[in-house]
Design a protein around this motif. Structure first.
Motif, PDB file in Angstrom:
ATOM      1  N   THR A  87       0.885  -0.986   0.358  1.00 36.14           N
ATOM      2  CA  THR A  87       0.018   0.122  -0.036  1.00 36.14           C
ATOM      3  C   THR A  87       0.917   1.735   0.175  1.00 36.14           C
ATOM      4  O   THR A  87       2.097   1.345   0.981  1.00 36.14           O
ATOM      5  N   ASP A 135      -2.098   1.405  -4.388  1.00 33.01           N
ATOM      6  CA  ASP A 135      -1.027   0.143  -3.976  1.00 33.01           C
ATOM      7  C   ASP A 135      -0.384   0.234  -5.025  1.00 33.01           C
ATOM      8  O   ASP A 135      -0.788   0.700  -6.354  1.00 33.01           O
ATOM      9  N   THR A 143      -7.702   2.330  -1.868  1.00 36.57           N
ATOM     10  CA  THR A 143      -6.375   2.623  -1.174  1.00 36.57           C
ATOM     11  C   THR A 143      -5.738   1.864  -2.534  1.00 36.57           C
ATOM     12  O   THR A 143      -6.347   1.667  -2.943  1.00 36.57           O
ATOM     13  N   VAL A 186      -3.888   5.832   1.064  1.00 34.45           N
ATOM     14  CA  VAL A 186      -5.034   6.273   1.102  1.00 34.45           C
ATOM     15  C   VAL A 186      -5.954   7.417   0.645  1.00 34.45           C
ATOM     16  O   VAL A 186      -5.306   8.308   1.640  1.00 34.45           O
TER      17      VAL A 186
END
Length: 171
Positions: free
Chosen positions: A88, A112, A110, A91
């Motif tokens: 990640t 990534d 999120t 966010v």
């Protein structure tokens, strides 16, 4: 009238409507040309350089403003880590109104680093580990090391993790 959840003043349809509205706000922000431009700049970088960009640009109000990326009131941009060790980067998040916190607290989208979905274990013993501290996760990603190669006992709350000792990780 819908039947509320036991012990709560609202039911599934009301909660779903509130959540849908918040997701719509997050999606609207994430699809603005300025945000998309910043995101594509991030993803054009080599994988190892992305966490530094997140720290220097994505999390910097001045750098975001310079790029025209201004989150609406209530939308936060944060780093994050998950126990399943997905790589990640950051966010975007918004809290639900307090009234709903007994059922659900916040929603996020999120972002990534690219990864093979099959590389993330779905085994409950692996997926529900304590997440890595964000600084450690970033150092490991920047070093090109597989997040899953780290021992399970260095997650959040572990006495083994001390930030001053983590600067970079060699592959």
């Amino acid at each position: 009238m819908e039947t509320p959840y036991p012990g709560l003043e609202f039911g599934p349809a009301e909660l779903a409507a509130v959540m849908r509205g918040i997701y719509d706000e997050l999606i609207e922000f994430a699809t603005t040309p300025a945000f998309q431009s910043m995101y594509f700049e991030l993803m054009s970088l080599p994988t190892k350089d992305r966490f530094a960009f997140v720290l220097d640009v994505v999390l910097s109000p001045e750098e975001r403003r310079r790029r025209g990326v201004e989150p609406p009131d209530g939308i936060l941009i944060q780093t994050s880590a998950f126990g399943d060790r997905r790589p990640t980067l950051f966010v975007i998040k918004k809290f639900l109104p307090q009234r709903y916190h007994t059922a659900w607290e916040n929603l996020n989208i999120t972002f990534d680093n690219h990864y093979d979905d099959k590389s993330v274990s779905r085994d409950p013993g692996m997926a529900w580990r304590p997440p890595l501290p964000v600084a450690l996760q970033g150092a490991v990603m920047s070093g090109g090391v597989d997040l899953d190669s780290l021992p399970n006992d260095i997650g959040v709350g572990s006495a083994l993790f001390e930030l001053p000792e983590i600067r970079s990780v060699e592959p």
